[in-house]
Design a protein around this motif. Structure first.
Motif, PDB file in Angstrom:
ATOM      1  N   GLN A  25       0.830  -1.203   0.000  1.00 34.47           N
ATOM      2  CA  GLN A  25       0.000   0.000   0.000  1.00 34.47           C
ATOM      3  C   GLN A  25       0.869   1.260   0.000  1.00 34.47           C
ATOM      4  OE1 GLN A  25      -2.299  -0.964   3.509  1.00 34.47           O
ATOM      5  NE2 GLN A  25      -4.157  -1.353   2.299  1.00 34.47           N
ATOM      6  N   ALA A  26       1.918   1.252   0.806  1.00 38.64           N
ATOM      7  CA  ALA A  26       2.826   2.398   0.850  1.00 38.64           C
ATOM      8  C   ALA A  26       3.497   2.600  -0.505  1.00 38.64           C
ATOM      9  CB  ALA A  26       3.877   2.202   1.943  1.00 38.64           C
ATOM     10  N   HIS A  27       3.931   1.507  -1.127  1.00 33.42           N
ATOM     11  CA  HIS A  27       4.573   1.579  -2.446  1.00 33.42           C
ATOM     12  C   HIS A  27       3.612   2.142  -3.487  1.00 33.42           C
ATOM     13  CE1 HIS A  27       5.734  -0.078  -6.412  1.00 33.42           C
ATOM     14  NE2 HIS A  27       6.982   0.176  -5.988  1.00 33.42           N
ATOM     15  N   ASP A  28       2.361   1.689  -3.462  1.00 36.72           N
ATOM     16  CA  ASP A  28       1.368   2.157  -4.433  1.00 36.72           C
ATOM     17  C   ASP A  28       1.062   3.643  -4.257  1.00 36.72           C
ATOM     18  OD1 ASP A  28       1.242  -0.373  -5.471  1.00 36.72           O
ATOM     19  OD2 ASP A  28      -0.642  -0.912  -4.481  1.00 36.72           O
ATOM     20  N   LEU A  29       0.946   4.085  -3.010  1.00 33.24           N
ATOM     21  CA  LEU A  29       0.659   5.498  -2.755  1.00 33.24           C
ATOM     22  C   LEU A  29       1.823   6.383  -3.204  1.00 33.24           C
ATOM     23  CD1 LEU A  29      -1.074   5.372   0.751  1.00 33.24           C
ATOM     24  CD2 LEU A  29      -2.138   5.831  -1.461  1.00 33.24           C
ATOM     25  N   LYS A  30       3.033   5.951  -2.940  1.00 34.97           N
ATOM     26  CA  LYS A  30       4.206   6.719  -3.385  1.00 34.97           C
ATOM     27  C   LYS A  30       4.250   6.789  -4.913  1.00 34.97           C
ATOM     28  CE  LYS A  30       7.246   5.837   0.574  1.00 34.97           C
ATOM     29  NZ  LYS A  30       8.496   5.187   1.024  1.00 34.97           N
ATOM     30  N   GLY A  31       3.909   5.688  -5.562  1.00 31.25           N
ATOM     31  CA  GLY A  31       3.884   5.690  -7.018  1.00 31.25           C
ATOM     32  C   GLY A  31       2.850   6.651  -7.573  1.00 31.25           C
ATOM     33  N   LEU A  32       1.683   6.714  -6.919  1.00 34.85           N
ATOM     34  CA  LEU A  32       0.630   7.640  -7.348  1.00 34.85           C
ATOM     35  C   LEU A  32       1.091   9.086  -7.201  1.00 34.85           C
ATOM     36  CD1 LEU A  32      -2.320   7.521  -8.375  1.00 34.85           C
ATOM     37  CD2 LEU A  32      -3.045   7.784  -5.993  1.00 34.85           C
ATOM     38  N   ILE A  33       1.792   9.358  -6.094  1.00 36.55           N
ATOM     39  CA  ILE A  33       2.310  10.713  -5.877  1.00 36.55           C
ATOM     40  C   ILE A  33       3.341  11.069  -6.942  1.00 36.55           C
ATOM     41  CG2 ILE A  33       3.731  12.113  -4.309  1.00 36.55           C
ATOM     42  CD1 ILE A  33       2.300  10.625  -1.989  1.00 36.55           C
ATOM     43  N   GLU A  34       4.272  10.163  -7.200  1.00 34.34           N
ATOM     44  CA  GLU A  34       5.288  10.407  -8.233  1.00 34.34           C
ATOM     45  C   GLU A  34       4.630  10.671  -9.586  1.00 34.34           C
ATOM     46  OE1 GLU A  34       8.323  10.927  -7.849  1.00 34.34           O
ATOM     47  OE2 GLU A  34       9.205   9.698  -6.258  1.00 34.34           O
ATOM     48  N   GLN A  35       3.594   9.919  -9.903  1.00 32.81           N
ATOM     49  CA  GLN A  35       2.894  10.094 -11.175  1.00 32.81           C
ATOM     50  C   GLN A  35       2.223  11.467 -11.243  1.00 32.81           C
ATOM     51  OE1 GLN A  35       0.109   6.961 -11.989  1.00 32.81           O
ATOM     52  NE2 GLN A  35      -0.571   7.829 -13.938  1.00 32.81           N
ATOM     53  N   SER A  36       1.634  11.904 -10.131  1.00 27.07           N
ATOM     54  CA  SER A  36       0.936  13.197 -10.124  1.00 27.07           C
ATOM     55  C   SER A  36       1.902  14.361 -10.292  1.00 27.07           C
ATOM     56  CB  SER A  36       0.141  13.369  -8.826  1.00 27.07           C
ATOM     57  OG  SER A  36       0.996  13.650  -7.734  1.00 27.07           O
ATOM     58  N   LEU A  37       3.145  14.189  -9.840  1.00 24.22           N
ATOM     59  CA  LEU A  37       4.125  15.275  -9.894  1.00 24.22           C
ATOM     60  C   LEU A  37       4.577  15.594 -11.321  1.00 24.22           C
ATOM     61  CD1 LEU A  37       6.284  14.354  -6.771  1.00 24.22           C
ATOM     62  CD2 LEU A  37       4.665  16.241  -6.981  1.00 24.22           C
ATOM     63  N   LYS A  38       4.202  14.760 -12.276  1.00 23.51           N
ATOM     64  CA  LYS A  38       4.514  15.046 -13.676  1.00 23.51           C
ATOM     65  C   LYS A  38       3.608  16.147 -14.238  1.00 23.51           C
ATOM     66  CE  LYS A  38       5.992  10.281 -14.498  1.00 23.51           C
ATOM     67  NZ  LYS A  38       5.702   9.015 -15.223  1.00 23.51           N
ATOM     68  N   LEU A  39       2.501  16.420 -13.526  1.00 21.39           N
ATOM     69  CA  LEU A  39       1.576  17.475 -13.946  1.00 21.39           C
ATOM     70  C   LEU A  39       1.921  18.774 -13.235  1.00 21.39           C
ATOM     71  CD1 LEU A  39      -1.748  15.423 -13.817  1.00 21.39           C
ATOM     72  CD2 LEU A  39      -0.315  15.892 -15.815  1.00 21.39           C
ATOM     73  N   LYS A  40       1.268  19.844 -13.633  1.00 18.39           N
ATOM     74  CA  LYS A  40       1.530  21.159 -13.065  1.00 18.39           C
ATOM     75  C   LYS A  40       0.224  21.785 -12.580  1.00 18.39           C
ATOM     76  CE  LYS A  40       5.946  21.413 -14.171  1.00 18.39           C
ATOM     77  NZ  LYS A  40       6.997  21.466 -13.143  1.00 18.39           N
ATOM     78  N   LEU A  41       0.318  22.471 -11.448  1.00 17.00           N
ATOM     79  CA  LEU A  41      -0.787  23.283 -10.960  1.00 17.00           C
ATOM     80  C   LEU A  41      -0.376  24.747 -11.024  1.00 17.00           C
ATOM     81  CD1 LEU A  41      -2.034  21.473  -7.719  1.00 17.00           C
ATOM     82  CD2 LEU A  41      -3.217  21.628  -9.890  1.00 17.00           C
ATOM     83  N   GLN A  42      -1.324  25.593 -11.337  1.00 15.86           N
ATOM     84  CA  GLN A  42      -1.059  27.033 -11.256  1.00 15.86           C
ATOM     85  C   GLN A  42      -1.162  27.432  -9.787  1.00 15.86           C
ATOM     86  OE1 GLN A  42      -4.190  28.061 -14.210  1.00 15.86           O
ATOM     87  NE2 GLN A  42      -2.592  29.309 -15.137  1.00 15.86           N
ATOM     88  N   THR A  43      -0.127  28.050  -9.281  1.00 14.65           N
ATOM     89  CA  THR A  43      -0.136  28.441  -7.872  1.00 14.65           C
ATOM     90  C   THR A  43       0.230  29.911  -7.723  1.00 14.65           C
ATOM     91  OG1 THR A  43       2.204  27.901  -7.558  1.00 14.65           O
ATOM     92  CG2 THR A  43       0.603  26.127  -7.185  1.00 14.65           C
ATOM     93  N   LYS A  44      -0.144  30.461  -6.583  1.00 14.48           N
ATOM     94  CA  LYS A  44       0.271  31.830  -6.252  1.00 14.48           C
ATOM     95  C   LYS A  44       0.393  31.933  -4.747  1.00 14.48           C
ATOM     96  CE  LYS A  44      -4.320  33.924  -5.818  1.00 14.48           C
ATOM     97  NZ  LYS A  44      -5.174  35.069  -6.200  1.00 14.48           N
ATOM     98  N   GLU A  45       1.192  32.891  -4.306  1.00 11.03           N
ATOM     99  CA  GLU A  45       1.341  33.109  -2.877  1.00 11.03           C
ATOM    100  C   GLU A  45       0.045  33.653  -2.307  1.00 11.03           C
ATOM    101  OE1 GLU A  45       3.665  32.242  -1.007  1.00 11.03           O
ATOM    102  OE2 GLU A  45       5.424  31.964  -2.280  1.00 11.03           O
ATOM    103  N   SER A  46      -0.333  33.170  -1.137  1.00 15.84           N
ATOM    104  CA  SER A  46      -1.498  33.699  -0.446  1.00 15.84           C
ATOM    105  C   SER A  46      -1.236  35.147  -0.040  1.00 15.84           C
ATOM    106  CB  SER A  46      -1.775  32.852   0.800  1.00 15.84           C
ATOM    107  OG  SER A  46      -2.584  33.549   1.715  1.00 15.84           O
ATOM    108  N   ASP A  47      -2.256  35.987  -0.135  1.00 10.16           N
ATOM    109  CA  ASP A  47      -2.126  37.370   0.326  1.00 10.16           C
ATOM    110  C   ASP A  47      -1.770  37.414   1.813  1.00 10.16           C
ATOM    111  OD1 ASP A  47      -2.745  38.267  -2.185  1.00 10.16           O
ATOM    112  OD2 ASP A  47      -4.855  38.668  -1.751  1.00 10.16           O
ATOM    113  N   LEU A  48      -2.268  36.443   2.573  1.00  9.11           N
ATOM    114  CA  LEU A  48      -1.973  36.398   4.004  1.00  9.11           C
ATOM    115  C   LEU A  48      -0.480  36.150   4.246  1.00  9.11           C
ATOM    116  CD1 LEU A  48      -5.017  34.266   5.246  1.00  9.11           C
ATOM    117  CD2 LEU A  48      -4.753  36.743   5.327  1.00  9.11           C
TER     118      LEU A  48
END
Length: 310
Positions: free
Chosen positions: A271-294
């Motif tokens: 289960q740990a191996h599968d979750l890490k693999g899912l995370i690694e796979q997701s990191l190939k994508l990009k999210l638009q981010t910005k700093e919070s005003d706070l």
């Protein structure tokens, strides 16, 4: 400068009869006799606890700022620190500037626009520190040291202290670093005495160390997902995983969470191996981010605080 614990040995005290002399300068004095006949006398200097034996005087477990200025919503300058310990020396008739520093809390109150609780979720992990959440506070702990971030007004009220009227409706963000043990070793010095605390070089190193640990706290960003980039269920799923990972503090924090859960046997090795693999796979994508005003506000005011310290 806030909570302190210092120890003045008999040699630094000029070999005075401490048990005979010092209790006269204290309030709420009591005597304790331990097995073997050793005597200790305890008392108070206002909010500071004082313990006296035949070979040392300990002043501990209280705010130096509150003792000298009346409350710890104010701030001691480097010159004020020297004056505070000069006053303590005069009060106890001892050279307290020669005392060894056993514990030291260094912090500042920052006035913010919004309730302190609104800022806390944007403060993520910090290297080897363990991040602990409380209702109106965050603690980051590592052996011998601790970072504390909390709502100062809420903390005062929880202790039964009423803030001065000047602070009605104000939002006071407290960030402090607590050096709980091994202070001399941490700063690569043979010793840290009271007079070291107001030495300009050491003091500026303390300020920089305080600010460096704030900068090392990972600041969470706000996310904006462009739905036009999503064309498959798999992309939708991966972006959701990526968003969750980023909100939890990034890949390292997510992997550490999985490791801890595996250690507690909440996850199997697979289960740990599968979750890490899912995370690694997701990191190939990009999210638009910005700093919070706070966070932009907090970062700016912390930077100004360093200038004020100097």
């Amino acid at each position: 400068m806030d909570t302190i614990s210092i120890r003045l040995g008999i040699e630094q005290a000029g070999n005075n009869d401490l048990l005979a002399c010092i209790p006269a300068y204290l309030q709420d004095v009591s005597e304790h006799i331990f097995e073997g006949g050793k005597v200790a006398i305890t008392g108070r200097l206002k909010n500071l606890k004082v313990s006296v034996t035949d070979n040392a005087v300990m002043v501990k477990d209280g705010s130096l700022t509150k003792w000298y200025l009346g409350d710890n919503l104010k701030m001691l300058s480097r010159g004020d620190i020297e004056k505070a310990f000069t006053k303590m020396s005069d009060t106890l008739h001892l050279p307290m500037n020669k005392a060894d520093v056993k514990r030291l809390d260094f912090g500042k109150n920052i006035m913010l626009t919004h309730n302190v609780n609104a800022y806390l979720p944007y403060l993520g992990s910090n290297g080897r520190y363990t991040r602990l959440e409380q209702k109106t506070a965050l603690n980051y702990k590592i052996a011998g040291r601790e970072l504390c971030v909390y709502d100062k007004i809420a903390e005062m009220k929880s202790r039964g202290d009423m803030p001065p009227p000047l602070y009605d409706g104000r939002h006071v963000f407290r960030y402090e670093k607590r050096y709980l043990q091994g202070i001399a070793k941490y700063f690569n010095r043979a010793s840290v005495t009271v007079e070291t605390l107001y030495d300009e070089t050491f003091y500026m190193g303390l300020v920089n160390d305080w600010y460096k640990d704030y900068q090392s706290i990972q600041k969470q960003k706000t996310f904006k997902i462009d739905m036009s980039m999503i064309t498959t269920k798999e992309q939708m799923k991966m972006l959701g995983v990526l968003s969750l990972v980023e909100q939890q503090g990034g890949k390292l924090a997510a992997f550490e969470n999985i490791r801890e859960r595996q250690t507690k046997r909440e996850l199997t090795k697979k289960q740990a191996h599968d979750l890490k693999g899912l995370i690694e796979q997701s990191l190939k994508l990009k999210l638009q981010t910005k700093e919070s005003d706070l966070i932009l506000e907090l970062d700016g005011k912390m930077k100004e605080a360093v200038k004020y310290f100097r």
